[in-house]
Each structure stands twice: as C-alpha cells, then as structure tokens.
Design a protein around this motif. Structure first.
Motif, short mmCIF file in Angstrom:
data_model
loop_
_atom_site.label_atom_id
_atom_site.label_comp_id
_atom_site.label_asym_id
_atom_site.label_seq_id
_atom_site.Cartn_x
_atom_site.Cartn_y
_atom_site.Cartn_z
N ASP A 42 -33.60 30.88 20.40
CA ASP A 42 -33.63 29.63 21.31
C ASP A 42 -33.15 28.58 20.64
O ASP A 42 -34.16 27.69 20.27
CB ASP A 42 -35.01 29.70 22.07
CG ASP A 42 -34.69 28.65 23.40
OD1 ASP A 42 -34.05 27.83 23.52
OD2 ASP A 42 -35.79 28.66 24.27
N THR A 43 -31.91 28.26 20.55
CA THR A 43 -31.77 26.95 19.66
C THR A 43 -31.90 25.85 20.28
O THR A 43 -31.89 24.76 19.85
CB THR A 43 -29.99 27.16 19.58
OG1 THR A 43 -29.36 27.09 20.81
CG2 THR A 43 -29.84 28.18 18.48
N SER A 44 -32.13 25.69 21.61
CA SER A 44 -32.73 24.58 22.35
C SER A 44 -34.29 23.94 21.91
O SER A 44 -34.45 23.04 22.06
CB SER A 44 -32.98 24.61 23.77
OG SER A 44 -33.82 25.42 24.15
N LEU A 45 -34.86 25.22 21.30
CA LEU A 45 -36.03 24.84 20.61
C LEU A 45 -36.21 24.92 19.20
O LEU A 45 -37.32 24.25 18.79
CB LEU A 45 -37.10 25.94 21.12
CG LEU A 45 -37.34 25.84 22.87
CD1 LEU A 45 -38.44 27.10 23.24
CD2 LEU A 45 -37.83 24.43 23.11
N ILE A 46 -35.56 25.55 18.58
CA ILE A 46 -35.74 25.69 16.97
C ILE A 46 -34.30 26.14 16.33
O ILE A 46 -33.28 26.63 16.97
CB ILE A 46 -36.52 26.92 16.78
CG1 ILE A 46 -37.00 26.99 15.21
CG2 ILE A 46 -35.91 28.25 17.15
CD1 ILE A 46 -38.24 27.68 14.98
N THR A 47 -33.95 25.34 15.17
CA THR A 47 -32.71 25.50 14.91
C THR A 47 -32.93 26.00 13.23
O THR A 47 -33.73 25.24 12.41
CB THR A 47 -31.86 23.91 14.60
OG1 THR A 47 -32.08 23.66 15.83
CG2 THR A 47 -30.66 23.86 14.01
N PHE A 48 -32.06 26.75 13.05
CA PHE A 48 -31.91 27.30 11.36
C PHE A 48 -31.39 26.52 10.38
O PHE A 48 -30.52 25.74 10.70
CB PHE A 48 -31.16 28.48 11.34
CG PHE A 48 -31.12 29.19 10.19
CD1 PHE A 48 -32.08 29.92 9.47
CD2 PHE A 48 -29.74 29.00 9.26
CE1 PHE A 48 -32.00 30.34 8.07
CE2 PHE A 48 -29.59 29.55 8.09
CZ PHE A 48 -30.85 30.22 7.10
N VAL A 49 -32.13 26.15 9.52
CA VAL A 49 -31.76 25.30 8.44
C VAL A 49 -31.38 26.10 7.05
O VAL A 49 -30.21 25.73 6.66
CB VAL A 49 -32.84 24.38 8.05
CG1 VAL A 49 -32.47 23.28 6.86
CG2 VAL A 49 -33.34 23.51 9.28
N ALA A 50 -31.95 26.80 6.43
CA ALA A 50 -31.63 27.31 5.27
C ALA A 50 -32.49 28.57 5.02
O ALA A 50 -33.75 28.72 5.36
CB ALA A 50 -31.59 26.48 4.00
N ARG A 51 -31.98 29.42 4.06
CA ARG A 51 -32.77 30.25 3.31
C ARG A 51 -33.82 29.82 2.27
O ARG A 51 -33.47 28.87 1.50
CB ARG A 51 -31.97 31.49 2.64
CG ARG A 51 -31.34 32.21 3.50
CD ARG A 51 -30.03 33.12 2.86
NE ARG A 51 -30.86 33.70 2.13
CZ ARG A 51 -30.14 34.84 1.16
NH1 ARG A 51 -28.80 34.90 1.13
NH2 ARG A 51 -30.77 35.58 0.30
N VAL A 52 -34.95 30.40 2.20
CA VAL A 52 -35.91 29.77 1.21
C VAL A 52 -35.94 30.62 0.16
O VAL A 52 -36.13 30.34 -1.00
CB VAL A 52 -37.39 29.43 1.85
CG1 VAL A 52 -38.39 29.04 0.81
CG2 VAL A 52 -37.16 28.29 2.85
N ASN A 53 -35.92 32.06 0.31
CA ASN A 53 -35.90 33.17 -0.58
C ASN A 53 -34.91 34.35 -0.25
O ASN A 53 -34.52 34.09 0.97
CB ASN A 53 -37.18 33.44 -1.17
CG ASN A 53 -38.08 34.09 -0.07
OD1 ASN A 53 -37.19 34.98 0.91
ND2 ASN A 53 -39.45 34.52 -0.36
N ARG A 54 -34.69 35.13 -0.73
CA ARG A 54 -33.70 36.33 -0.41
C ARG A 54 -34.54 37.20 0.22
O ARG A 54 -34.03 38.17 0.79
CB ARG A 54 -33.03 36.93 -1.63
CG ARG A 54 -32.14 35.94 -2.25
CD ARG A 54 -31.20 36.63 -3.56
NE ARG A 54 -30.35 35.74 -3.90
CZ ARG A 54 -29.54 35.79 -4.68
NH1 ARG A 54 -29.44 36.94 -5.50
NH2 ARG A 54 -28.82 34.83 -5.28
N SER A 55 -35.77 37.23 0.39
CA SER A 55 -36.75 38.51 0.90
C SER A 55 -36.98 38.04 2.13
O SER A 55 -37.93 39.16 2.80
CB SER A 55 -37.91 38.82 -0.03
OG SER A 55 -38.69 37.74 -0.20
N GLY A 56 -36.61 37.11 2.82
CA GLY A 56 -37.00 36.86 4.10
C GLY A 56 -37.79 35.49 4.48
O GLY A 56 -37.56 35.56 5.81
#
Length: 107
Positions: A42-56
C-alpha cells in the motif's frame, strides 16, 4: 493477539516507538498496520526506500500525524524491527559496504 514474530523484536519496536514517535502512538496498532501495509504494498501508507542488508532487511518510509518516520522491516522474520526519526542516517550492513542512507534525503 501476539505479534507474528519474536517477542524480543516487538519489545524493541515498542520501546523505539515511544522514544522516537511518542507515547501517544499505540505500538501494537502501528506494528500490525505496518505489516499489513507492506504485505499489501500500500504505497499510500508506506514507501520503499532502500535495502539495509542482503538477507531481508529493508528501510521503508511512513507518516504519523503528517510527520515522516522510517521503519526497518525484516522480511525474513516478517516483522518491523525498529523505527527511525527523519534525521540522521541508517547504516547498511557490511554486505552492502556500510553505505549510509541519509534519512533527510527521503523525508
């Protein structure tokens, strides 16, 4: 209802909500709301910014009372780990060369 991942993750998350957002926010409601928003993309509530690590672990942006905040979400455990205020940096893991993420650039 018990949060879906370890109790320790939830306790840490709840402490950080009180410290960084405020005690007027119910951590359990925010916990489940973030999980649902991420599951539903739900991109009206939350937006992806970046990976913090490769494991999830991933950094996501959300708002509370019109102010931006960030959550580090562990997609392997399927739960929020911590919340961050909109200033400073989030550090990436060594597997991503410790490259910092400037939170103010994403606020």
């Amino acid at each position: 209802m018990t949060p879906p991942c370890t109790k320790g993750c939830y306790i840490h998350f709840a402490q950080r909500v009180a410290e960084r957002i405020g005690e007027h926010i119910e951590p359990r409601a925010l916990w489940f709301g973030l999980i649902q928003a991420i599951h539903e993309n739900d991109t009206s509530l939350i937006t992806f910014v970046a990976r913090v690590n490769r494991s999830g672990r991933r950094l996501w942006r959300f708002t509370v009372d019109g102010a931006p905040f960030f959550v580090i979400y562990d997609h392997t455990l399927d739960c929020p780990v911590t919340v961050l205020p909109p200033e400073g940096e989030a550090r990436r893991h060594a597997d991503l060369h410790h490259e910092p993420i400037n939170l103010e650039d994403h606020s």
